[in-house]
Enzyme design. Sequence first.
Site, PDB file in Angstrom:
ATOM      1  N   CYS A 201       0.543  -1.449   0.368  1.00 54.16           N
ATOM      2  CA  CYS A 201       0.403   0.173  -0.003  1.00 54.16           C
ATOM      3  C   CYS A 201       0.256   1.555  -0.135  1.00 54.16           C
ATOM      4  O   CYS A 201       1.300   1.327   1.263  1.00 54.16           O
ATOM      5  CB  CYS A 201      -0.667   0.097   1.321  1.00 54.16           C
ATOM      6  SG  CYS A 201      -1.533   1.467   1.284  1.00 54.16           S
TER       7      CYS A 201
ATOM      8  N   CYS B 129      -0.929   4.014  -6.415  1.00 53.09           N
ATOM      9  CA  CYS B 129      -2.000   3.236  -5.320  1.00 53.09           C
ATOM     10  C   CYS B 129      -2.300   1.964  -5.441  1.00 53.09           C
ATOM     11  O   CYS B 129      -2.090   1.495  -7.120  1.00 53.09           O
ATOM     12  CB  CYS B 129      -3.335   3.995  -5.409  1.00 53.09           C
ATOM     13  SG  CYS B 129      -4.353   2.988  -4.146  1.00 53.09           S
TER      14      CYS B 129
END
Length: 276
Positions: free
Chosen positions: A73, A186
């Site tokens: 992440c 992302c």
Amino acid sequence: MIKPILFLDSGAGGLPYYRDFHIRNPAEKLVYAADRENFPYGAKDPSLLISLLTALMEKLINRFDPRLVVLACNTASVTALDHLRSSFSPLPFVGTVPAIKPAAEGSRRRSIGLLGTARTVEDPYIADLAARYAGGCSLSALAAPDLVDFVERRLEDADEAERLAAVKPYVEKFRAGGADAVVLGCTHFLLLADEFRLAASPDIKIYDSIEGISRRIENLSNERAADDSSDAAFAIEKNLLVLTGSAPPEKVWEKRARRFDLSLCLLNAVKPETSP
Ligand code: DGL
């Protein structure tokens, strides 16, 4: 028995990283944790996110005793990687950082785009990264919370036209700004990588960090394997997909567990295991 490697994201975003590593290293025991309860990370204040991640990591370490953690992440990595490393030292952490360096190297027009969460694109770490590796390039950064949400909640039910329509406005913005290299900053967007590449072709190249991360995990985890082989605390038959929160898994998580061949469970329901 060797301790597992733990992957963590706010939701489904880290699954492409999990899959790439798993295909290259099928014998490794892996746990994929999705922090469904705190999704999305991208809208959170940094200090809140750091404390949520620290508390969750403590729980996950207690339950699974990993020999390495992959923060799959970007938002968690730019916000909390340093803190987690120092809090849980000597446990090694691999972070995911937007692939700005290769994009800058590949951009002929010296113009790159970065698509991430609000938290990621506004973090000073990104400005540092750009100053270090993309000097001479212009960088335009966009936050796309709606796209994160689309991937997390609707991807599996959307058809190809809907998926393409979801990525196109972003690609068009970068195209209009003159970028010829766009970084998927992302991890959720990796689940739309094919659609991004289709929309970006032929003038824009899409960059991600999947392969580099798998190599980094392999190098670090091999170094640690010999040390960590004797006292594995958690016996895993099949790789696990662990959800936070107490609600029963939504249908979409059942689908993902099947698609990625993972055994689905709730973190709260997993008992700490003490047997060797
Ligand atoms: N997948 C995460 C990332 O790479 C963020 C998604 C979220 O906002 O939770 O940044």
